[in-house]
Design an enzyme around this catalytic site. Structure first.
Site, PDB file in Angstrom:
ATOM      1  N   LYS A  43       0.838  -1.204   0.000  1.00 39.71           N
ATOM      2  CA  LYS A  43       0.000   0.000   0.000  1.00 39.71           C
ATOM      3  C   LYS A  43       0.876   1.259   0.000  1.00 39.71           C
ATOM      4  CE  LYS A  43      -3.842  -2.025   2.644  1.00 39.71           C
ATOM      5  NZ  LYS A  43      -4.563  -1.963   3.940  1.00 39.71           N
ATOM      6  N   ALA A  63      -1.366   1.013   6.812  1.00 44.27           N
ATOM      7  CA  ALA A  63      -1.644  -0.027   7.799  1.00 44.27           C
ATOM      8  C   ALA A  63      -2.487  -1.115   7.163  1.00 44.27           C
ATOM      9  CB  ALA A  63      -2.385   0.571   8.990  1.00 44.27           C
ATOM     10  N   ASP A  64      -2.370  -2.299   7.725  1.00 42.22           N
ATOM     11  CA  ASP A  64      -3.284  -3.376   7.353  1.00 42.22           C
ATOM     12  C   ASP A  64      -3.660  -4.123   8.620  1.00 42.22           C
ATOM     13  OD1 ASP A  64      -4.522  -4.765   4.914  1.00 42.22           O
ATOM     14  OD2 ASP A  64      -3.840  -6.411   6.202  1.00 42.22           O
ATOM     15  N   THR A  65      -4.939  -4.393   8.753  1.00 40.29           N
ATOM     16  CA  THR A  65      -5.472  -5.029   9.954  1.00 40.29           C
ATOM     17  C   THR A  65      -6.225  -6.293   9.575  1.00 40.29           C
ATOM     18  OG1 THR A  65      -5.730  -2.850  10.982  1.00 40.29           O
ATOM     19  CG2 THR A  65      -6.958  -4.677  11.979  1.00 40.29           C
ATOM     20  N   SER A 102      -0.413  -4.199  11.133  1.00 43.34           N
ATOM     21  CA  SER A 102       0.966  -3.852  10.789  1.00 43.34           C
ATOM     22  C   SER A 102       0.970  -2.465  10.178  1.00 43.34           C
ATOM     23  CB  SER A 102       1.566  -4.861   9.808  1.00 43.34           C
ATOM     24  OG  SER A 102       1.829  -6.078  10.460  1.00 43.34           O
TER      25      SER A 102
END
Length: 196
Positions: free
Chosen positions: A54, A71-73, A108
């Site tokens: 991203k 961010a990635d959740t 992250s």
């Protein structure tokens, strides 16, 4: 404080979390296809790779000199990753699976400016009540669950189904602030500087 901050996200929740700390930033959607990354069994590696891609996608839009935050959740239960549900039925099934159990929410973060990259992950444990089966679909329809990993949102109706949270509540919202501030400090920026 002259560095332009770019939040590489179209998430209204992440935007609202960051706005609360008064730091000036702009939002740019990464337009990265998250489905292009296959989950290989390590949720930390998976979310880091997604967040990095991203950030790289935002950088390629002409923001290489800016400090990009992505961010990635994901929700993780018994080794299975729950991303955003594909349909109402899928969201109901996710909630049915998570009902009465505890799961992990892993986010992250990647911060990228020119060639410098910093990353970290945060984990929060969430326990659900035994959700009455007749209320699963009602919850999904009432709280736009299709836009939320795991099919739920802590600030939209989460109080109805969440029994306990251990760890950072901002992590469940997709932007763990303490971890973000630690990474920002690697770029000589602190959220504390904007609160005075």
């Amino acid at each position: 404080m002259g560095t332009q901050l770019v939040l590489g996200s179209s998430s209204k929740i992440r935007k609202a979390v960051l706005e609360a700390f008064r730091i000036p930033f702009i939002c740019v959607s990464s337009d990265f296809d998250e489905r292009s990354i296959t989950y290989s069994g390590d949720p930390f590696e998976y979310t880091r790779e997604l967040a990095w891609n991203k950030a790289n996608a935002v950088r390629s839009q002409g923001f290489s000199d800016s400090l990009i935050i992505t961010a990635d959740t994901v929700v993780v239960y018994e080794g299975e990753v729950f991303n955003k549900p594909e349909s109402e039925e899928h969201a109901v099934e996710m909630l049915r699976t998570l009902s009465g159990t505890s799961h992990s929410v892993i986010t992250s973060l990647v911060l990228m400016q020119n060639e410098k990259v910093a990353s970290a992950s945060e984990t929060t444990q969430v326990s659900f009540i035994d959700i009455p089966p007749q209320h699963l679909k009602t919850y999904v329809q009432a709280f736009s669950s299709l836009k939320r990993c795991g099919g739920y949102c802590v600030q939209d109706g989460g109080g109805l189904i969440i029994k306990q949270i251990e760890g950072c509540v901002y992590n469940i919202q997709g932007l763990p602030i303490k971890t973000l501030n630690q990474l920002l400090m690697e770029f000589n920026i602190s959220l504390w500087d904007y609160l005075a």
